[in-house]
Design a protein around this motif. Structure first.
Motif, PDB file in Angstrom:
ATOM      1  N   ASP A  10       9.046  -0.856 -11.001  1.00  0.00           N
ATOM      2  CA  ASP A  10       9.814  -0.463  -9.823  1.00  0.00           C
ATOM      3  C   ASP A  10       9.153  -1.025  -8.565  1.00  0.00           C
ATOM      4  O   ASP A  10       7.923  -1.057  -8.462  1.00  0.00           O
ATOM      5  N   ALA A  11       9.969  -1.406  -7.594  1.00  0.00           N
ATOM      6  CA  ALA A  11       9.421  -1.894  -6.326  1.00  0.00           C
ATOM      7  C   ALA A  11       9.035  -0.728  -5.420  1.00  0.00           C
ATOM      8  O   ALA A  11       7.906  -0.645  -4.958  1.00  0.00           O
TER       9      ALA A  11
ATOM     10  N   THR B 116       7.734  -8.080  -8.802  1.00  0.00           N
ATOM     11  CA  THR B 116       7.100  -6.866  -9.310  1.00  0.00           C
ATOM     12  C   THR B 116       7.282  -6.773 -10.820  1.00  0.00           C
ATOM     13  O   THR B 116       8.272  -7.242 -11.362  1.00  0.00           O
TER      14      THR B 116
ATOM     15  N   ASP C 219       4.757   1.558 -10.404  1.00  0.00           N
ATOM     16  CA  ASP C 219       5.518   1.285  -9.188  1.00  0.00           C
ATOM     17  C   ASP C 219       4.658   0.468  -8.229  1.00  0.00           C
ATOM     18  O   ASP C 219       3.464   0.710  -8.106  1.00  0.00           O
TER      19      ASP C 219
ATOM     20  N   PHE D 264       9.959  -7.053  -0.787  1.00  0.00           N
ATOM     21  CA  PHE D 264       9.348  -6.690  -2.067  1.00  0.00           C
ATOM     22  C   PHE D 264       9.744  -7.787  -3.044  1.00  0.00           C
ATOM     23  O   PHE D 264      10.932  -8.058  -3.232  1.00  0.00           O
ATOM     24  N   THR D 265       8.750  -8.417  -3.693  1.00  0.00           N
ATOM     25  CA  THR D 265       9.086  -9.507  -4.597  1.00  0.00           C
ATOM     26  C   THR D 265       8.079  -9.614  -5.748  1.00  0.00           C
ATOM     27  O   THR D 265       6.925  -9.221  -5.618  1.00  0.00           O
TER      28      THR D 265
ATOM     29  N   GLY E 275      14.812  -1.537  -8.146  1.00  0.00           N
ATOM     30  CA  GLY E 275      14.463  -1.925  -6.782  1.00  0.00           C
ATOM     31  C   GLY E 275      14.023  -0.716  -5.980  1.00  0.00           C
ATOM     32  O   GLY E 275      12.935  -0.667  -5.425  1.00  0.00           O
TER      33      GLY E 275
ATOM     34  N   ILE F  18      12.644  -8.300  -9.254  1.00  0.00           N
ATOM     35  CA  ILE F  18      12.050  -6.980  -9.487  1.00  0.00           C
ATOM     36  C   ILE F  18      12.097  -6.670 -10.985  1.00  0.00           C
ATOM     37  O   ILE F  18      13.155  -6.769 -11.606  1.00  0.00           O
TER      38      ILE F  18
ATOM     39  N   SER G 157      21.733  -7.685 -11.153  1.00  0.00           N
ATOM     40  CA  SER G 157      20.936  -6.582 -11.694  1.00  0.00           C
ATOM     41  C   SER G 157      21.638  -6.064 -12.943  1.00  0.00           C
ATOM     42  O   SER G 157      22.816  -6.329 -13.160  1.00  0.00           O
TER      43      SER G 157
ATOM     44  N   PHE H 272      14.673  -7.107  -1.619  1.00  0.00           N
ATOM     45  CA  PHE H 272      14.055  -6.934  -2.930  1.00  0.00           C
ATOM     46  C   PHE H 272      14.471  -8.133  -3.776  1.00  0.00           C
ATOM     47  O   PHE H 272      15.665  -8.384  -3.951  1.00  0.00           O
TER      48      PHE H 272
ATOM     49  N   VAL I 237      17.257  -8.064 -10.168  1.00  0.00           N
ATOM     50  CA  VAL I 237      16.617  -6.771 -10.450  1.00  0.00           C
ATOM     51  C   VAL I 237      16.869  -6.466 -11.922  1.00  0.00           C
ATOM     52  O   VAL I 237      18.015  -6.381 -12.348  1.00  0.00           O
TER      53      VAL I 237
END
Length: 146
Positions: free
Chosen positions: A55-56, A52, A33, A49-50, A78, A74, A119, A71, A96
């Motif tokens: 998980d963010a 990743t 994470d 959050f970008t 997210g 991801i 997503s 987000f 995502v």
């Protein structure tokens, strides 16, 4: 819009309240994470959050709020909450890889103005979780809500 770069190289201990305002969490390269907190209070606002790899944001048995959080790109979920009580407002997610928002273990989450685009799954809920969302938009997913 965002603060100067600060590099975080450690874990946040259990029961340590956190506040993040005008932050960028960018390019997690390894680990499970990007941000993982447990048994504490949190407030995250005006934050991105970008990029990743997993998980963010993961919160277990916490209470808190997310306001104006984005987000993007991801690698897994997210938001991944277990047993967490939270309020969301103005949440934006795009690209995502797994679940935009994953809630379990009797989480209780309310919120408004939530957008999830591109997503695998938009919103996943299990284990007696309660969700109250107003103005939720889910698009371009294989499964919207499960």
């Amino acid at each position: 819009m965002f603060a100067p770069l600060i590099i975080f190289l450690g874990d946040i201990p259990n029961n340590s309240p956190v506040i993040f305002d005008h932050c960028i969490f960018d390019r997690s390269l390894s680990g499970d994470d990007f941000l993982n907190i447990s048994r504490t209070q949190f407030k995250i606002s005006n934050t991105l959050f970008t990029n990743t790899n997993a998980d963010a944001f993961d919160a277990d048995f916490c209470t808190g709020e997310l306001d104006n959080v984005t987000f993007k790109n991801i690698g897994n979920d997210g938001i991944d909450f277990s047993g967490t009580h939270a309020v969301f407002s103005h949440i934006k997610m795009s690209i995502v890889e797994d679940k935009g928002i994953s809630l379990g273990e009797r989480s209780y989450v309310s919120g408004n103005e939530i957008t999830i685009d591109h997503s695998e799954i938009g919103l996943a809920s299990k284990d007696l979780t309660y969700i109250f969302f107003d103005n939720l938009s889910i698009s371009n997913t294989k499964l919207g809500i499960t």
